[in-house]
Design an enzyme around this catalytic site. Structure first.
Site, short mmCIF file in Angstrom:
data_model
loop_
_atom_site.label_atom_id
_atom_site.label_comp_id
_atom_site.label_asym_id
_atom_site.label_seq_id
_atom_site.Cartn_x
_atom_site.Cartn_y
_atom_site.Cartn_z
N TYR A 166 0.86 -1.19 0.00
CA TYR A 166 0.00 0.00 0.00
C TYR A 166 0.89 1.23 0.00
CZ TYR A 166 -3.48 3.44 1.61
OH TYR A 166 -4.30 4.54 1.73
N ASP A 194 9.36 2.94 -0.08
CA ASP A 194 8.31 3.58 0.69
C ASP A 194 8.53 3.21 2.15
OD1 ASP A 194 6.10 4.52 1.95
OD2 ASP A 194 4.63 3.56 0.62
N LYS A 250 4.24 9.10 8.98
CA LYS A 250 3.98 8.55 10.30
C LYS A 250 4.94 9.09 11.39
CE LYS A 250 1.72 4.51 8.31
NZ LYS A 250 0.31 4.34 8.58
N1 PMP Z 1 2.80 4.13 2.43
C1 PMP Z 1 2.72 3.18 3.35
C2 PMP Z 1 3.74 2.09 3.38
C3 PMP Z 1 1.70 3.24 4.32
O1 PMP Z 1 1.62 2.27 5.23
C4 PMP Z 1 0.77 4.30 4.28
C5 PMP Z 1 -0.34 4.43 5.30
N2 PMP Z 1 -0.62 3.38 6.08
C6 PMP Z 1 0.91 5.26 3.29
C7 PMP Z 1 1.94 5.16 2.38
C8 PMP Z 1 -0.03 6.41 3.20
O2 PMP Z 1 0.17 7.29 4.24
P1 PMP Z 1 -1.00 8.28 4.74
O3 PMP Z 1 -2.05 7.40 5.34
O4 PMP Z 1 -0.33 9.18 5.69
O5 PMP Z 1 -1.51 8.99 3.53
#
Ligand code: PMP
Length: 421
Positions: free
Chosen positions: A138, A233, A261
């Site tokens: 994701y 990511d 995060k």
């Molecule tokens: N990349 C990863 C690996 C994530 O786990 C998440 C959110 N869980 C995101 C991107 C997206 O981040 P946000 O929810 O702050 O938009």
């Protein structure tokens, strides 16, 4: 008043992010009133030891005094200026110092934004359109990335989303995590056309799937073979599995890194950074446009700086691992005692127990999990005062605020919950 019922009248599903609803485990979510340290407190007066940690950010626990006092101090000085500040320089320097491959960084307000902008940058840099992502990973909810995605999309068994035009989705090619051949064959079939390969170096949105030995280094080589930008990511893994993220932990350097995060200390922050040569393409130095009214927001940067200072203290990660081991070793022991051979993946303070036997090393392996069993387990734990993610396809997080007592209580609840199944 039933807050959740009332919320559903005004907010779709009663939640502002789908994973918060107990979509796959059933029941109504805990409505959180406040949180402190390792605990969250509900509107109906219950206390839970929390391993969701706001889905990753709260690595030093909730309402950390050092972070809160900095946020208060910053708030007194103004909540948004829309102009450069010294704090933005301070946090940018800290990020570049901590994350080995990052030479320049730009702040945004969420992980989604970081990924969306980083992909645009990679496409502009390579003058190519296609990207490769892995099934079950994701990367936020922007159009190109909502294809065979993980996290809430897996939880709700809907890996792609309507509303994404086929014309966007067709540029997103899907490979299999831990299967380098699937990557190589996509590259061979699309020579000179792939801008970027993006990966969660440790996949944390299909439960927890660790990269096999050499997989990340093989991705680096595969990208180099055809001028493809390698994007890690690290929205979850950054500052989580090590101070320098997965790239430091596994010693493989990407070209671009996305973060989020933890760097916001619980406030809305994302960031993307990488090689100077690539980052210099961003407006206003270069032609790639990206902007944000609240980017580098003073409250968020204050929280982030306070957080990164804490993480830079000697032995922070060593101590966090030692805490995690208390719980995670006990969980392994519980399974053994009960004769359960469930797959159980761990790295540092992250872990996931899959309700399936054998190893989980791929998306397909993770999909074998018995999600109904997870749902029962989740409620058994919740009834014993332990808050886990309401989905099999998420990791759990130990924070530095968890006490030995918390961890022992959790281990006991874990044993009883598994036994009750
Ligand atoms: N990349 C990863 C690996 C994530 O786990 C998440 C959110 N869980 C995101 C991107 C997206 O981040 P946000 O929810 O702050 O938009």
């Amino acid at each position: 008043m039933n807050i959740f019922e009332e919320s559903k009248k005004f907010i779709p599903g009663g939640v502002n992010s789908p994973v918060r609803a107990y979509g796959s485990v059933g029941g109504d979510p805990v409505i959180v009133k406040s949180a402190k340290g390792s605990k969250i407190y509900s509107e109906d007066g219950k206390e839970y030891i929390d391993y969701v940690g706001s889905w990753g950010p709260m690595i030093t626990g909730h309402a950390d005094d050092d972070i809160i006092s900095e946020v208060k101090r910053a708030a007194d000085m103004g909540t948004s200026f829309g102009a450069p500040t010294k704090a933005e320089l301070d946090i940018a320097k800290m990020i570049c110092d901590m994350v080995p491959s990052v030479e320049m960084v730009r702040l945004v307000s969420s992980g989604t934004e970081a990924l969306m902008s980083a992909i645009r940058l990679a496409r502009a840099y390579t003058k190519r359109d296609k990207i490769i992502k892995f099934e079950g990973c994701y990367h936020g909810h922007s159009d190109s990335l909502l294809v065979k995605s993980g996290s809430g999309l897996l939880t709700f068994n809907q890996p792609s989303s309507p509303g994404v035009p086929e014309d966007f989705a067709k540029h997103t090619l899907i490979a299999q995590f831990n299967d380098i051949e699937s990557v190589k064959s996509l590259i061979a079939d699309n020579k000179g056309q792939i801008a970027c390969l993006l990966v969660e170096p440790v996949a944390g949105n299909m439960g927890l799937v660790l990269p096999k030995e050499g997989f990340l280094a093989d991705l680096r080589k595969a990208c180099d073979s055809d001028g493809i930008v390698l994007l890690f990511d690290e929205v979850i893994t950054g500052f989580r599995i090590a101070k320098g993220g997965s790239q430091a932990y596994y010693d493989v350097m990407p070209d671009i890194t996305t973060m989020g995060k933890i760097i916001g200390g619980g406030l809305p922050v994302g960031a993307f950074g990488g090689k100077r040569e690539i980052m210099q393409m961003m407006s206003p130095v270069g032609p790639v446009y990206q902007a944000g009214t609240l980017s580098g927001n003073p409250l968020a940067t204050a929280a982030g700086i306070a957080m990164l200072k804490k993480l830079s203290q000697p032995d922070f990660y060593k101590n966090l691992k030692a805490k995690s081991d208390i719980l995670y070793d006990a969980m392994a022991e519980n399974c053994k005692k009960l004769g359960l051979n469930y797959a159980y993946n761990r790295v540092e303070s992250m872990a996931c127990l899959f309700f399936t036997e054998g190893k989980v090393e791929s998306f397909q392996d993770a999909m074998k999990s018995d999600t109904k069993k997870y749902a029962k387990f989740f409620h058994e734990m919740l009834n014993r005062g332990i808050n886990l993610a309401p989905s099999q396809f998420e990791a759990m997080f130990v924070s530095s605020a968890h006490s030995e007592e918390d961890l022992e209580k959790t281990a006991k609840a874990h044993y009883e919950s598994l036994k009750a199944l």
